[in-house]
Design a protein around this motif. Structure first.
Motif, PDB file in Angstrom:
ATOM      1  N   UNK B 309       5.720  -0.121  53.642  1.00  0.00           N
ATOM      2  CA  UNK B 309       4.915   0.756  52.990  1.00  0.00           C
ATOM      3  C   UNK B 309       4.066   0.079  51.843  1.00  0.00           C
ATOM      4  N   UNK B 310       4.263  -0.901  51.509  1.00  0.00           N
ATOM      5  CA  UNK B 310       3.466  -1.130  50.079  1.00  0.00           C
ATOM      6  C   UNK B 310       2.208  -1.813  50.453  1.00  0.00           C
ATOM      7  N   UNK B 311       1.402  -1.718  51.728  1.00  0.00           N
ATOM      8  CA  UNK B 311       0.269  -2.184  52.104  1.00  0.00           C
ATOM      9  C   UNK B 311       0.225  -3.730  52.289  1.00  0.00           C
ATOM     10  N   UNK B 312       1.649  -4.226  52.570  1.00  0.00           N
ATOM     11  CA  UNK B 312       1.429  -5.672  53.118  1.00  0.00           C
ATOM     12  C   UNK B 312       0.899  -5.919  54.528  1.00  0.00           C
ATOM     13  N   UNK B 322       1.238  11.945  53.834  1.00  0.00           N
ATOM     14  CA  UNK B 322       2.657  12.035  53.750  1.00  0.00           C
ATOM     15  C   UNK B 322       3.273  10.707  53.369  1.00  0.00           C
ATOM     16  N   UNK B 323       2.894   9.969  54.103  1.00  0.00           N
ATOM     17  CA  UNK B 323       3.311   8.400  54.104  1.00  0.00           C
ATOM     18  C   UNK B 323       2.670   7.975  52.982  1.00  0.00           C
ATOM     19  N   UNK B 324       1.528   8.098  52.755  1.00  0.00           N
ATOM     20  CA  UNK B 324       0.922   7.627  51.404  1.00  0.00           C
ATOM     21  C   UNK B 324       1.917   8.079  50.110  1.00  0.00           C
ATOM     22  N   UNK B 325       2.279   9.467  50.266  1.00  0.00           N
ATOM     23  CA  UNK B 325       3.106   9.838  49.085  1.00  0.00           C
ATOM     24  C   UNK B 325       4.347   8.854  48.819  1.00  0.00           C
ATOM     25  N   UNK B 326       5.092   8.467  50.068  1.00  0.00           N
ATOM     26  CA  UNK B 326       6.063   7.628  50.133  1.00  0.00           C
ATOM     27  C   UNK B 326       5.749   6.107  49.582  1.00  0.00           C
ATOM     28  N   UNK B 327       4.686   5.813  49.822  1.00  0.00           N
ATOM     29  CA  UNK B 327       4.111   4.577  49.531  1.00  0.00           C
ATOM     30  C   UNK B 327       3.939   4.362  47.928  1.00  0.00           C
ATOM     31  N   UNK B 328       3.582   5.385  47.517  1.00  0.00           N
ATOM     32  CA  UNK B 328       3.396   5.537  45.819  1.00  0.00           C
ATOM     33  C   UNK B 328       4.737   5.622  45.246  1.00  0.00           C
ATOM     34  N   UNK B 329       5.780   5.792  45.901  1.00  0.00           N
ATOM     35  CA  UNK B 329       7.199   5.609  45.324  1.00  0.00           C
ATOM     36  C   UNK B 329       7.630   4.208  45.033  1.00  0.00           C
ATOM     37  N   UNK B 330       6.669   3.338  45.817  1.00  0.00           N
ATOM     38  CA  UNK B 330       7.340   1.976  45.949  1.00  0.00           C
ATOM     39  C   UNK B 330       6.821   1.169  45.016  1.00  0.00           C
ATOM     40  N   UNK B 331       7.652   0.513  44.020  1.00  0.00           N
ATOM     41  CA  UNK B 331       7.044  -0.463  42.962  1.00  0.00           C
ATOM     42  C   UNK B 331       6.121  -1.562  43.575  1.00  0.00           C
ATOM     43  N   UNK B 333       4.072  -1.529  46.029  1.00  0.00           N
ATOM     44  CA  UNK B 333       2.713  -1.078  46.170  1.00  0.00           C
ATOM     45  C   UNK B 333       1.816  -1.217  44.945  1.00  0.00           C
ATOM     46  N   UNK B 334       2.464  -0.953  43.980  1.00  0.00           N
ATOM     47  CA  UNK B 334       1.649  -1.212  42.524  1.00  0.00           C
ATOM     48  C   UNK B 334       1.466  -2.569  42.413  1.00  0.00           C
ATOM     49  N   UNK B 335       2.437  -3.258  42.666  1.00  0.00           N
ATOM     50  CA  UNK B 335       2.240  -4.763  42.155  1.00  0.00           C
ATOM     51  C   UNK B 335       1.441  -5.394  43.265  1.00  0.00           C
ATOM     52  N   UNK B 336       1.217  -4.890  44.571  1.00  0.00           N
ATOM     53  CA  UNK B 336       0.270  -5.564  45.326  1.00  0.00           C
ATOM     54  C   UNK B 336      -1.076  -5.086  44.905  1.00  0.00           C
ATOM     55  N   UNK B 337      -1.322  -3.933  44.600  1.00  0.00           N
ATOM     56  CA  UNK B 337      -2.628  -3.515  44.449  1.00  0.00           C
ATOM     57  C   UNK B 337      -3.123  -4.014  43.113  1.00  0.00           C
ATOM     58  N   UNK B 338      -2.068  -4.389  42.090  1.00  0.00           N
ATOM     59  CA  UNK B 338      -2.831  -4.881  40.764  1.00  0.00           C
ATOM     60  C   UNK B 338      -3.087  -6.515  41.106  1.00  0.00           C
ATOM     61  N   UNK B 339      -2.226  -7.312  41.940  1.00  0.00           N
ATOM     62  CA  UNK B 339      -2.330  -8.635  42.017  1.00  0.00           C
ATOM     63  C   UNK B 339      -3.581  -8.585  42.971  1.00  0.00           C
ATOM     64  N   UNK B 340      -3.849  -8.008  44.113  1.00  0.00           N
ATOM     65  CA  UNK B 340      -5.163  -8.077  44.867  1.00  0.00           C
ATOM     66  C   UNK B 340      -6.245  -7.768  44.003  1.00  0.00           C
ATOM     67  N   UNK B 341      -6.176  -7.015  43.231  1.00  0.00           N
ATOM     68  CA  UNK B 341      -7.430  -6.395  42.444  1.00  0.00           C
ATOM     69  C   UNK B 341      -7.644  -7.664  41.354  1.00  0.00           C
ATOM     70  N   UNK B 355      -1.356   0.441  37.235  1.00  0.00           N
ATOM     71  CA  UNK B 355      -0.560  -0.087  38.001  1.00  0.00           C
ATOM     72  C   UNK B 355       0.497  -0.644  36.881  1.00  0.00           C
ATOM     73  N   UNK B 356       0.000  -1.379  35.950  1.00  0.00           N
ATOM     74  CA  UNK B 356       0.923  -2.081  35.148  1.00  0.00           C
ATOM     75  C   UNK B 356       1.981  -1.053  34.258  1.00  0.00           C
ATOM     76  N   UNK B 357       1.224   0.354  34.189  1.00  0.00           N
ATOM     77  CA  UNK B 357       2.007   1.298  33.615  1.00  0.00           C
ATOM     78  C   UNK B 357       3.070   1.691  34.381  1.00  0.00           C
TER      79      UNK B 357
END
Lengths: 238, 379
Positions: B309-312, B322-331, B333-341, B355-357
């Motif tokens: 779910x984290x976008x890997x 509904x699945x996005x909602x679940x994905x945004x509960x996974x830490x 997901x945020x690490x992936x987005x931050x690192x990609x960006x 994402x850091x927050x």
């Protein structure tokens, strides 16, 4: 008289199991107090309450002048259990240095000294995982002694230790005793009990009788401690 | 021996892991082997596509005698493609060859192809695939639509005059674009995943051993506090997580040559927060495990959903709500987005602030939970 350990009606239940019932115990400075009793009689739970690992259900207790849990005096207590409780990947020296540092002892001399005291000088650099059971137990004792504790709480420290090493351990205990260290030790080996200054007999969580080995023998009217123990503790359970 | 109790605990963790050569290999060598192999597979050169063309196009003749066959023009234009091997065959042969696997796809221009394009002002053609290999299907469709657009663009400049329609295709890339491959976007999430997974596993197992071996009890009978133990664990394992990230980062940048424009300090900041969360999750869950196997049993529960779910594998934006909602509960997901960006787009501290927050919030929650389970009373 300021007691090193003093409890009043100390009790602990785990659910419906009453592990320790109304134990009132007094240990004087410089004593070697032996807790005797069969497995499951509450010795371990009582000792764990005294170091703060288990919170009592009822009753009060003090250790080295501090109410239990004795967080502020932990650096003056040495605690050792029957399970080796050492880091297997670290060497003997590193284990002793680790537990020493947690109690505020960082002097290399002291660490070497205590390793020599338990006779492990030539194994100081061996990783604990490679040592035999008896040597591990010696290393464990060194960890309990490294910070020069005033009070030693030893939960069956000689279980699984051969008679020769057991005798060496007790020689240590006597020496420490002579230096003024108070010792609370549990055991179910009678020749160890004979070396204590005072004994407490436990069964099903209660402290049934107390006294010096001689007093207990005469109280029970038996010639040896084992007989006294069986008689007082109610025979079939011992 | 360090002077403070926290650092003493950290020193012990580091020494223990350092002694365990297999674990050191797991932390540093395995991730490089995995990402290296992954990179190699992703970058295997694609084989040429064998395309058969059935050209039955009768063309278009104007009353003035001008004639034009779009089919013929396209065949000629497609032959210039480097990724296609073109053969012209009849319809009956085509199906046979396709079944025999001699060709990958058949392109059919039927009799009134030019006529219809002229009338409808749009190109529609039939592509016949064998169909049993989804990977090949996707590759052929992708290559064909790209090549077809290029072929049409080539025709526009032909001496025979422009075809009777206009087709404009323009693709623009905001970031490095066409030069990017799957590995470029996979590397950042790989770094986050490996750190999260391995540190969770190692902390879980080492804390479990601490409980089972009696050393936790002994630890708790010394003046060390819960917070000092937790902090010591975080520093000890964080040390390995950051070195690991540095090693993977150097490997993917210099050996695999991925595109990279970010600030390494930000990457380490994201890693550090993720590791703090991961260490404490390990401590927390180790309470509920009786042995090493039970720690491993947490992997499908804790790690697998995050991988999915984290976008890997599939970008989170493509999930249903509904699945996005679940994905945004996974830490993760945020690490992936931050690192990609950070790595691909060169975002700065403020741009990944959200994402850091969230990662910091997750870390705090986990510290709270692990401290709850780690009482002085270990019984």
């Amino acid at each position: 008289m300021e007691y090193v350990i003093e409890t009043q009606g100390l009790s602990k239940s785990f659910g419906s199991l009453q592990a320790v019932r109304e134990v009132s115990l007094r240990v004087e400075p410089g004593e070697t107090y032996g807790l005797l009793g069969p497995n499951g009689s509450g010795k371990t739970t009582l000792m764990r309450m005294l170091v703060g690992l288990v919170r009592p259900t009822r009753g009060t207790g003090g250790v080295l002048g501090e109410e239990i849990p004795p967080d502020r005096v932990l650096s003056r207590i040495g605690y050792m259990t029957q399970a080796g409780a050492l880091y297997q990947e670290l060497t003997v020296g590193e284990n002793v240095a680790f537990f020493g540092a947690l109690s505020g002892v960082t002097s290399k001399e002291r660490i070497q000294e205590v390793i020599a005291l338990v006779g492990l000088e030539d194994r100081a650099k061996s990783t604990v995982g490679t040592l035999s059971g008896g040597l591990k137990q010696r290393a464990s004792l060194a960890c309990a002694l490294v910070h020069n504790p005033q009070l030693l709480i030893l939960d069956e420290p000689t279980v699984g230790v051969d008679p020769q090493l057991r005798s060496i351990f007790w020689d240590h205990f006597r020496k420490l005793n002579q230096q003024g260290v108070t010792i609370l030790v549990s055991s179910h080996v009678m020749d160890e009990a004979a070396r204590c200054t005072r004994l407490g007999l436990m069964r099903e969580g209660s402290l049934l009788a107390e006294g010096s080995p001689g007093e207990l023998k005469s109280q029970a009217g038996t010639g040896d401690l084992e007989g006294a123990f069986l008689k007082i503790a109610g025979g079939s359970h011992a | 021996m360090p002077k403070t109790r926290t650092l003493t605990v950290a020193w012990r963790i580091i020494t223990q892991i350092r002694r365990d050569h297999r674990t050191v290999g797991l932390i540093f060598i395995v991730p490089m082997v995995v990402i290296g192999l992954l990179g190699y597979i992703i970058r295997l050169p694609a084989e040429d596509i064998n395309l058969a063309i059935v050209n039955e196009d009768q063309g278009f003749s104007s009353p003035l005698g001008m004639s034009f066959s779009l089919g013929d023009e396209l065949v000629e234009a497609l032959q210039e493609s480097e990724d296609l091997v073109i053969s012209e065959i009849s319809e009956s042969e085509a199906e046979e060859n396709l079944k025999a696997g001699e060709i990958d796809a058949v392109l059919v221009f039927d009799e009134d192809f030019t006529q219809r394009v002229a009338e409808e002002q749009r190109i529609e053609f039939i592509l016949l695939l064998e169909g049993s290999d989804p990977a090949l299907n996707t590759r052929v469709q992708g290559t064909m639509s790209r090549e077809f657009i290029e072929a049409v663009q080539r025709i526009e400049g032909l001496p025979g005059g422009p075809p009777p329609f206009k087709l404009e295709v323009e693709t623009q890339y905001l970031y490095a674009g066409q030069n990017f491959d799957t590995l470029d976007s996979l590397a950042p999430v790989f770094i986050a995943f490996v750190a999260f997974f391995l540190i969770f596993l190692l902390t879980g197992v080492s804390f479990l051993r601490e409980r089972a071996g009696g050393t936790l009890e002994r630890l708790m009978a010394t003046p060390v506090t819960r917070l000092e133990v937790v902090l010591g664990y975080m520093i000890g394992f964080g040390f390995f997580a950051l070195i690991q990230s540095a090693v993977i980062l150097l490997f993917v940048i210099y050996i695999l040559g991925i595109h990279y424009v970010g600030n390494p300090a930000l990457i380490f900041l994201v890693e550090a927060l993720l590791t703090i969360g991961s260490v404490n999750l390990g401590i927390f869950l180790s309470t509920y495990a009786k042995n090493e196997l039970q720690i491993v049993q947490f992997i499908p529960l804790v790690i697998t959903p995050q991988v999915l779910l984290s976008g890997i594998l599939v970008p989170v934006e493509e999930f249903p709500n509904w699945l996005q909602g679940l994905a945004y509960l996974m830490p993760l997901t945020y690490a992936n987005q931050a690192l990609k960006n950070v790595m691909l787009k060169g975002f700065d501290l403020y741009q990944i602030g959200w994402e850091l927050a969230v990662l910091a919030g997750f870390a705090l929650l986990m510290i709270f939970l692990s401290a709850l389970t780690l009482r002085r009373e270990v019984a």
